[in-house]
Design an enzyme around this catalytic site. Structure first.
Site, PDB file in Angstrom:
ATOM      1  N   TRP A 158       0.657  -1.045  -0.141  1.00  0.00           N
ATOM      2  CA  TRP A 158       0.161  -0.011   0.044  1.00  0.00           C
ATOM      3  C   TRP A 158       0.728   1.337   0.112  1.00  0.00           C
ATOM      4  CZ3 TRP A 158       1.213   3.487   3.512  1.00  0.00           C
ATOM      5  CH2 TRP A 158       1.631   3.126   4.671  1.00  0.00           C
ATOM      6  N   ASN A 159       2.213   1.242   0.494  1.00  0.00           N
ATOM      7  CA  ASN A 159       2.838   2.231   0.823  1.00  0.00           C
ATOM      8  C   ASN A 159       3.194   3.432  -0.353  1.00  0.00           C
ATOM      9  OD1 ASN A 159       4.877   0.812   0.218  1.00  0.00           O
ATOM     10  ND2 ASN A 159       6.294   1.653   1.890  1.00  0.00           N
ATOM     11  N   LYS A 182      -2.074  -7.410  -8.597  1.00  0.00           N
ATOM     12  CA  LYS A 182      -2.780  -7.627  -7.296  1.00  0.00           C
ATOM     13  C   LYS A 182      -2.377  -6.461  -6.644  1.00  0.00           C
ATOM     14  CE  LYS A 182      -2.853  -9.329  -3.499  1.00  0.00           C
ATOM     15  NZ  LYS A 182      -3.210  -8.085  -2.739  1.00  0.00           N
ATOM     16  N   GLY A 234       6.739  -5.992  -0.670  1.00  0.00           N
ATOM     17  CA  GLY A 234       6.029  -6.091   0.583  1.00  0.00           C
ATOM     18  C   GLY A 234       6.835  -6.361   1.919  1.00  0.00           C
ATOM     19  N   GLU A 256      11.015  -7.561  -3.105  1.00  0.00           N
ATOM     20  CA  GLU A 256      11.580  -6.319  -2.521  1.00  0.00           C
ATOM     21  C   GLU A 256      10.847  -6.222  -1.225  1.00  0.00           C
ATOM     22  OE1 GLU A 256      13.828  -4.481  -3.843  1.00  0.00           O
ATOM     23  OE2 GLU A 256      13.992  -5.351  -6.005  1.00  0.00           O
ATOM     24  N   LEU A 257      11.626  -6.403  -0.341  1.00  0.00           N
ATOM     25  CA  LEU A 257      10.959  -6.976   1.110  1.00  0.00           C
ATOM     26  C   LEU A 257      11.428  -5.584   2.271  1.00  0.00           C
ATOM     27  CD1 LEU A 257      11.763 -10.455   1.027  1.00  0.00           C
ATOM     28  CD2 LEU A 257       9.875  -9.326   0.232  1.00  0.00           C
ATOM     29  N   GLU A 387      12.023  -3.944  11.556  1.00  0.00           N
ATOM     30  CA  GLU A 387      11.695  -2.759  10.893  1.00  0.00           C
ATOM     31  C   GLU A 387      10.627  -1.956  11.545  1.00  0.00           C
ATOM     32  OE1 GLU A 387       9.381  -3.247   7.339  1.00  0.00           O
ATOM     33  OE2 GLU A 387      10.200  -1.944   6.336  1.00  0.00           O
TER      34      GLU A 387
HETATM   35  P1  NAD Z   1       2.443  -6.747   3.235  1.00  0.00           P
HETATM   36  O1  NAD Z   1       3.397  -7.760   2.917  1.00  0.00           O
HETATM   37  O2  NAD Z   1       1.489  -6.810   4.308  1.00  0.00           O
HETATM   38  O3  NAD Z   1       1.324  -6.606   1.802  1.00  0.00           O
HETATM   39  C1  NAD Z   1       1.974  -6.674   0.453  1.00  0.00           C
HETATM   40  C2  NAD Z   1       1.251  -7.255  -0.468  1.00  0.00           C
HETATM   41  O4  NAD Z   1       0.964  -8.549  -0.150  1.00  0.00           O
HETATM   42  C3  NAD Z   1      -0.403  -6.802  -0.643  1.00  0.00           C
HETATM   43  O5  NAD Z   1      -0.669  -6.769  -1.855  1.00  0.00           O
HETATM   44  C4  NAD Z   1      -1.099  -7.831   0.414  1.00  0.00           C
HETATM   45  O6  NAD Z   1      -2.427  -7.992  -0.162  1.00  0.00           O
HETATM   46  C5  NAD Z   1      -0.392  -9.243   0.180  1.00  0.00           C
HETATM   47  N1  NAD Z   1      -0.360 -10.147   1.075  1.00  0.00           N
HETATM   48  C6  NAD Z   1      -0.450  -9.852   2.378  1.00  0.00           C
HETATM   49  N2  NAD Z   1      -0.657 -11.091   2.982  1.00  0.00           N
HETATM   50  C7  NAD Z   1      -0.571 -12.030   1.833  1.00  0.00           C
HETATM   51  C8  NAD Z   1      -0.479 -13.495   2.012  1.00  0.00           C
HETATM   52  N3  NAD Z   1      -0.585 -14.255   3.227  1.00  0.00           N
HETATM   53  N4  NAD Z   1      -0.270 -14.065   0.801  1.00  0.00           N
HETATM   54  C9  NAD Z   1      -0.227 -13.515  -0.369  1.00  0.00           C
HETATM   55  N5  NAD Z   1      -0.154 -11.950  -0.426  1.00  0.00           N
HETATM   56  C10 NAD Z   1      -0.335 -11.460   0.657  1.00  0.00           C
HETATM   57  O7  NAD Z   1       3.110  -5.374   3.151  1.00  0.00           O
HETATM   58  P2  NAD Z   1       2.585  -4.002   3.200  1.00  0.00           P
HETATM   59  O8  NAD Z   1       2.241  -3.603   4.696  1.00  0.00           O
HETATM   60  O9  NAD Z   1       1.488  -3.474   2.100  1.00  0.00           O
HETATM   61  O10 NAD Z   1       3.859  -2.968   3.015  1.00  0.00           O
HETATM   62  C11 NAD Z   1       4.521  -2.495   3.794  1.00  0.00           C
HETATM   63  C12 NAD Z   1       6.052  -3.568   3.586  1.00  0.00           C
HETATM   64  O11 NAD Z   1       6.490  -3.346   2.318  1.00  0.00           O
HETATM   65  C13 NAD Z   1       7.154  -3.138   4.551  1.00  0.00           C
HETATM   66  O12 NAD Z   1       7.691  -4.210   5.131  1.00  0.00           O
HETATM   67  C14 NAD Z   1       8.087  -2.538   3.621  1.00  0.00           C
HETATM   68  O13 NAD Z   1       9.517  -2.338   3.821  1.00  0.00           O
HETATM   69  C15 NAD Z   1       7.800  -3.187   2.170  1.00  0.00           C
HETATM   70  N6  NAD Z   1       8.143  -2.444   1.018  1.00  0.00           N
HETATM   71  C16 NAD Z   1       9.311  -2.806   0.562  1.00  0.00           C
HETATM   72  C17 NAD Z   1       9.840  -2.159  -0.323  1.00  0.00           C
HETATM   73  C18 NAD Z   1      11.102  -2.524  -1.215  1.00  0.00           C
HETATM   74  O14 NAD Z   1      11.193  -1.922  -2.272  1.00  0.00           O
HETATM   75  N7  NAD Z   1      12.061  -3.327  -0.891  1.00  0.00           N
HETATM   76  C19 NAD Z   1       9.134  -0.869  -0.898  1.00  0.00           C
HETATM   77  C20 NAD Z   1       8.005  -0.674  -0.196  1.00  0.00           C
HETATM   78  C21 NAD Z   1       7.547  -1.354   0.643  1.00  0.00           C
END
Ligand code: NAD
Length: 482
Positions: A158-159, A182, A234, A256-257, A387
């Site tokens: 979402w960010n 998605k 994510g 990208e985590l 984090e």
């Molecule tokens: P998240 O992992 O909760 O969600 C990311 C995506 O995964 C969303 O589309 C979500 O619907 C999906 N998702 C959630 N649970 C799932 C599951 N069990 N199975 C499959 N898909 C699932 O992350 P968030 O809260 O949306 O974003 C924040 C995180 O993303 C932070 O950890 C941040 O550091 C990371 N991030 C990393 C980068 C990068 O480039 N390395 C950039 C931005 C954000």
């Protein structure tokens, strides 16, 4: 329009073959506005049936898109960029980002511009990605070409709800891959607008979008061997789940985590300037960026003076509506986030840290959290090991900068970093940090032209630069005899 004058509207979260689709069994959720806590939209998503219909559509589009001339694909990317930049749509998209994420409007506008820049860069990059011909074996000519990887699943957080999808969709489209998209259910509106803009410039089935139960939608795609690539941004936790799920089919992964970026202040740095650079690196997106500065390393003898310089900057922050240009710190994304950050601060205090909360006015409604500085927490505290993803900085003293380099080698994350000081000395430190991208005397190291990616638990693969295109290509060699 202010944030509170919104009307709750409905968002169609399934788009296949360039059209909205009514799901057989709708998956519903409510999108809320972080600045007010009020409902913003009803999201109607889909499930396995829609995920599979999207995959069938992508499969039908795969060969025609792969066989579309590179120049035509590049033209499509340029047209998408032009649409992203065109007013009044660009401003409406920026407002949508701010309202659903809480991001300050100036940053949302910059995000829209960055998203367009990804399409422009990859339109150029694909034009210069030529094959090679070798005549090194007598009687044979070896021809190496790059072919599209195939169908790619694009799963995003979402960010940065527009620029992160853009960073993935642009190179994959340029490479000739059809896509299954998605976006996050937390901030879907701006991502769905991006999808519509892209669809207007590519053939039906090249981009298909399904929002819904995350595990059900992504699982339906990743279990199917027709999907050849996964590009995910994510959390590390979800990245691990997805990587495990892709193992049976050897699906290529770009992950990208999460991050926990070191911010190193060298002894010669101007402390006020170092505090200002930190404020940008820390409070961008209200502290919720993957490369947010977190572990702030300062020479032992400067810890108190630097803490003062930083609190002077943070005490000037103005918390409020992200659409108000005078706001300098917006809310966090989820109702649970302020409490989560407060727990990390309590844990740090229990480990021996001094916790200094910014002297700012915290709005009563919405998901706001005051900026916090944790001084010298225990090495095992959550503020050091996890984090934080919120407006908290962790200040740690060092005697020798080698201590900091060693600390980055042993921590689980390795994404962003920052060094402030004499440019030559700071560059040497930056190049020794065990992370993927470092800002030296600057807080914004990322641009479409350079690779961006993490090490260790921060992920796999690169986005941006030539490397960000190559992950969506395969190498193909033909040996031609007489
Ligand atoms: P998240 O992992 O909760 O969600 C990311 C995506 O995964 C969303 O589309 C979500 O619907 C999906 N998702 C959630 N649970 C799932 C599951 N069990 N199975 C499959 N898909 C699932 O992350 P968030 O809260 O949306 O974003 C924040 C995180 O993303 C932070 O950890 C941040 O550091 C990371 N991030 C990393 C980068 C990068 O480039 N390395 C950039 C931005 C954000």
């Amino acid at each position: 329009m202010t944030a509170t004058e919104a009307t709750v509207h409905t968002l169609a979260g399934v788009r296949i073959n360039g059209e909205p689709v009514q799901p057989a069994q709708p998956w519903r959720t409510v999108v809320t506005e972080p600045a007010t806590g009020q409902d913003l939209a009803q999201l109607i998503g889909g499930g396995k049936a829609e995920a599979m219909a999207a995959l069938d559509a992508a499969a039908s589009a795969e060969r025609p898109w792969a066989e579309t001339a590179v120049a035509a694909r590049a033209e499509a990317l340029r047209a998408i960029a032009a649409d992203l930049r065109a007013e009044p749509g660009a401003e409406q998209l920026a407002v949508a980002i701010s309202r659903e994420t809480g991001k300050r409007i100036a940053e949302s506008r910059a995000e829209v511009g960055l998203s367009a820049a990804f399409f422009e860069w990859f339109a150029d990059a694909i034009r210069s990605r030529h094959g090679q011909s070798h005549s090194v074996v007598p009687g044979l000519r070896h021809e190496v070409i790059q072919r599209p990887l195939g169908i790619v699943a694009v799963l995003t957080p979402w960010n940065f709800p527009v620029s992160i999808p853009a960073r993935k969709i642009a190179p994959a489209l340029a490479a000739g891959c059809p896509l299954l998209f998605k976006p996050s259910e937390v901030a879907p509106e701006s991502a769905l607008r991006l999808a519509e803009i892209v669809e207007a410039h590519v053939p039906a089935g090249v981009l298909n979008t399904v929002v819904g139960d995350p595990a059900e939608v992504s699982g339906s795609w990743l279990d199917d061997p027709r999907v050849r690539g996964l590009t995910f941004t994510g959390s590390t936790r979800v990245g691990q789940l997805l990587a495990a799920q892709t193992a049976p089919n050897f699906t290529r992964n770009v992950l990208e985590l999460g991050g926990n970026a070191p911010f190193v202040v060298l002894a010669e740095a101007d402390l006020r300037r170092a505090a200002e650079v930190l404020a940008i690196a820390k409070f961008r997106n209200n502290g919720q960026s993957c490369i947010a500065a977190q572990q702030v390393w300062v020479p032992d003898h400067l810890v108190d003076s630097y803490a003062n310089a930083f609190t002077e900057v943070t005490d000037e922050l103005v918390l409020g509506d992200p659409l108000d240009p005078s706001t300098t710190l917006g809310p966090l994304a989820l109702p649970s986030d302020p409490g989560r950050v407060a727990e990390v601060a309590q844990d740090a205090a229990a480990s021996g840290a001094t916790v200094v909360t910014g002297k700012v006015n915290v709005p009563a409604n919405g998901y706001f959290a005051a900026p916090v500085l944790c001084l010298q927490p225990g090495a095992d505290s959550r503020a050091v090991t996890e984090e934080i993803f919120g407006p908290m900085a962790v200040l740690r003293g060092y005697r020798d900068v080698d201590e900091v380099i060693t600390a980055t080698r042993t921590q689980r994350y390795g994404l962003g970093g920052y060094v402030v000081g004499d440019p030559l000395r700071a560059t040497a430190v930056a190049q020794a940090l065990d992370v993927g991208i470092v800002g030296v005397n600057n807080a914004t190291p990322n641009t479409p032209l350079v690779p961006f990616g993490g090490l260790k638990h921060s992920g796999l693969g690169w986005e941006g630069g030539q490397a960000g295109l190559d992950v969506f290509l395969t190498q193909h060699t033909t040996a031609v005899g007489a």
